[in-house]
Write a protein that holds these residues in place. Structure first.
Motif, PDB file in Angstrom:
ATOM      1  N   CYS A  23       0.823  -1.203   0.000  1.00 45.73           N
ATOM      2  CA  CYS A  23       0.000   0.000   0.000  1.00 45.73           C
ATOM      3  C   CYS A  23       0.861   1.257   0.000  1.00 45.73           C
ATOM      4  O   CYS A  23       2.048   1.215   0.326  1.00 45.73           O
ATOM      5  CB  CYS A  23      -0.895   0.045   1.235  1.00 45.73           C
ATOM      6  SG  CYS A  23      -1.913  -1.418   1.516  1.00 45.73           S
ATOM      7  N   TRP A  26      -2.205   7.172   2.558  1.00 40.14           N
ATOM      8  CA  TRP A  26      -3.003   8.275   2.028  1.00 40.14           C
ATOM      9  C   TRP A  26      -2.312   9.615   2.262  1.00 40.14           C
ATOM     10  O   TRP A  26      -2.374  10.515   1.432  1.00 40.14           O
ATOM     11  CB  TRP A  26      -4.379   8.248   2.674  1.00 40.14           C
ATOM     12  CG  TRP A  26      -5.070   9.583   2.760  1.00 40.14           C
ATOM     13  CD1 TRP A  26      -5.464  10.230   3.885  1.00 40.14           C
ATOM     14  CD2 TRP A  26      -5.463  10.429   1.669  1.00 40.14           C
ATOM     15  NE1 TRP A  26      -6.064  11.421   3.580  1.00 40.14           N
ATOM     16  CE2 TRP A  26      -6.081  11.577   2.219  1.00 40.14           C
ATOM     17  CE3 TRP A  26      -5.345  10.341   0.284  1.00 40.14           C
ATOM     18  CZ2 TRP A  26      -6.583  12.620   1.447  1.00 40.14           C
ATOM     19  CZ3 TRP A  26      -5.844  11.377  -0.508  1.00 40.14           C
ATOM     20  CH2 TRP A  26      -6.458  12.500   0.075  1.00 40.14           C
ATOM     21  N   SER A  49      -7.707   7.960  -4.701  1.00 42.12           N
ATOM     22  CA  SER A  49      -7.788   7.922  -3.244  1.00 42.12           C
ATOM     23  C   SER A  49      -9.218   7.676  -2.784  1.00 42.12           C
ATOM     24  O   SER A  49      -9.461   6.872  -1.868  1.00 42.12           O
ATOM     25  CB  SER A  49      -7.265   9.236  -2.658  1.00 42.12           C
ATOM     26  OG  SER A  49      -5.929   9.461  -3.062  1.00 42.12           O
ATOM     27  N   TYR A  51     -11.556   6.243  -4.587  1.00 43.15           N
ATOM     28  CA  TYR A  51     -11.880   4.894  -5.048  1.00 43.15           C
ATOM     29  C   TYR A  51     -11.400   3.853  -4.044  1.00 43.15           C
ATOM     30  O   TYR A  51     -12.112   2.894  -3.730  1.00 43.15           O
ATOM     31  CB  TYR A  51     -11.198   4.689  -6.402  1.00 43.15           C
ATOM     32  CG  TYR A  51     -11.790   3.608  -7.264  1.00 43.15           C
ATOM     33  CD1 TYR A  51     -13.017   3.787  -7.893  1.00 43.15           C
ATOM     34  CD2 TYR A  51     -11.103   2.422  -7.480  1.00 43.15           C
ATOM     35  CE1 TYR A  51     -13.551   2.811  -8.705  1.00 43.15           C
ATOM     36  CE2 TYR A  51     -11.633   1.429  -8.291  1.00 43.15           C
ATOM     37  CZ  TYR A  51     -12.852   1.636  -8.902  1.00 43.15           C
ATOM     38  OH  TYR A  51     -13.374   0.656  -9.697  1.00 43.15           O
ATOM     39  N   ASP A  52     -10.191   4.056  -3.519  1.00 41.78           N
ATOM     40  CA  ASP A  52      -9.600   3.062  -2.624  1.00 41.78           C
ATOM     41  C   ASP A  52     -10.087   3.225  -1.189  1.00 41.78           C
ATOM     42  O   ASP A  52     -10.421   2.247  -0.524  1.00 41.78           O
ATOM     43  CB  ASP A  52      -8.073   3.175  -2.656  1.00 41.78           C
ATOM     44  CG  ASP A  52      -7.397   1.902  -2.183  1.00 41.78           C
ATOM     45  OD1 ASP A  52      -7.830   1.363  -1.146  1.00 41.78           O
ATOM     46  OD2 ASP A  52      -6.463   1.446  -2.843  1.00 41.78           O
ATOM     47  N   VAL A  63      -3.747   3.223   0.514  1.00 36.00           N
ATOM     48  CA  VAL A  63      -4.250   2.924  -0.827  1.00 36.00           C
ATOM     49  C   VAL A  63      -3.578   1.642  -1.306  1.00 36.00           C
ATOM     50  O   VAL A  63      -2.350   1.570  -1.417  1.00 36.00           O
ATOM     51  CB  VAL A  63      -3.950   4.088  -1.800  1.00 36.00           C
ATOM     52  CG1 VAL A  63      -4.307   3.712  -3.216  1.00 36.00           C
ATOM     53  CG2 VAL A  63      -4.732   5.330  -1.368  1.00 36.00           C
ATOM     54  N   ASP A  64      -4.393   0.626  -1.568  1.00 36.87           N
ATOM     55  CA  ASP A  64      -3.890  -0.709  -1.893  1.00 36.87           C
ATOM     56  C   ASP A  64      -3.411  -0.785  -3.339  1.00 36.87           C
ATOM     57  O   ASP A  64      -4.042  -0.252  -4.249  1.00 36.87           O
ATOM     58  CB  ASP A  64      -4.995  -1.735  -1.660  1.00 36.87           C
ATOM     59  CG  ASP A  64      -4.473  -3.157  -1.665  1.00 36.87           C
ATOM     60  OD1 ASP A  64      -4.013  -3.628  -2.717  1.00 36.87           O
ATOM     61  OD2 ASP A  64      -4.540  -3.814  -0.608  1.00 36.87           O
ATOM     62  N   VAL A  67      -5.979  -2.240  -5.837  1.00 37.96           N
ATOM     63  CA  VAL A  67      -7.005  -1.289  -6.261  1.00 37.96           C
ATOM     64  C   VAL A  67      -6.422  -0.301  -7.270  1.00 37.96           C
ATOM     65  O   VAL A  67      -7.088   0.105  -8.214  1.00 37.96           O
ATOM     66  CB  VAL A  67      -7.588  -0.546  -5.043  1.00 37.96           C
ATOM     67  CG1 VAL A  67      -8.663   0.438  -5.483  1.00 37.96           C
ATOM     68  CG2 VAL A  67      -8.164  -1.538  -4.053  1.00 37.96           C
ATOM     69  N   THR A  68      -5.160   0.073  -7.066  1.00 38.11           N
ATOM     70  CA  THR A  68      -4.486   0.972  -8.006  1.00 38.11           C
ATOM     71  C   THR A  68      -4.444   0.361  -9.398  1.00 38.11           C
ATOM     72  O   THR A  68      -4.693   1.044 -10.402  1.00 38.11           O
ATOM     73  CB  THR A  68      -3.052   1.268  -7.522  1.00 38.11           C
ATOM     74  OG1 THR A  68      -3.098   1.770  -6.195  1.00 38.11           O
ATOM     75  CG2 THR A  68      -2.376   2.289  -8.414  1.00 38.11           C
TER      76      THR A  68
END
Length: 205
Positions: A23, A26, A49, A51-52, A63-64, A67-68
């Motif tokens: 991650c 943030w 940001s 979105y995650d 933020v994973d 997911v990115t």
């Protein structure tokens, strides 16, 4: 690197191991948003940001990487709807199995899924998808009641009849419903952190 426009060295330096995930905090992305010279990149990082942290929360305040990767594919017309559904189910299953804790997911999306599939609860008819119509835009524009208690929802769900439930959102174009895989009366849905079984026939039953 694709999303931020920053060097590989910067991305590698910000990436931390958080549990079983890689991650970026943030806080680091927030600092990047504030000082990034490219306005479009600022917006992209801010959208990532949200979105995650909101849609796919996993590690609080981080933020994973997975997911990115998904976010980076959205401009290639990859739909995020199946992963949202899968991760919502996974979270609800874990919540029920543990018997305590909190729901990890976007409660607003879950609420809209309830309203769209159990459509007779609100007695609302939906229009079909078109270039000028999006159900999510309609949802945002309509104020939702927040005075429905947990007990009221339980009463609604316990008293649903067979014809109160749709196996697909009513705004989707009519077509066949995928409800089984081989000899199994369920469908495996793939999410960003794994798979979950979805059994539409159980909804009818």
């Amino acid at each position: 690197m694709n999303i931020t426009g920053i060097s590989e060295q910067w991305v590698a330096a910000q990436t931390k191991q958080k549990g079983d995930s890689k991650c970026i905090p943030w806080k680091n992305l927030k600092d990047l948003i504030l000082r990034h010279p490219d306005t479009k990149k600022k917006v992209d990082v801010f959208a990532l940001s949200i979105y995650d942290l909101v849609v796919f929360p996993k590690a609080l305040g981080h933020v994973d990487e997975v997911v990115t990767d998904l976010f980076d594919r959205l401009d290639k017309r990859v739909t995020p709807v199946p992963p949202i559904l899968v991760e919502t189910f996974r979270s609800l299953k874990a919540y029920r199995r543990a018997g305590e804790g909190r729901f990890i997911g976007c409660a607003q999306f879950l609420l809209e899924w309830f309203h769209s599939h159990f459509w007779k609860v609100d007695k609302v008819s939906y229009r079909v998808f078109s270039e000028n119509y999006s159900p999510l835009k309609e949802i945002v524009a309509i104020p939702r009641r927040d005075d429905i208690s947990g007990e009221k929802w339980m009463a609604i769900l316990q008293n649903l009849q067979e014809d109160d439930i749709e196996l697909r959102a009513p705004w989707m174009l009519p077509n066949e419903i995928l409800y089984r895989c081989g000899n199994f009366n369920w469908v495996p849905l793939l999410g960003i952190w794994g798979a979950v079984s979805y059994a539409p026939l159980l909804v009818l039953r």
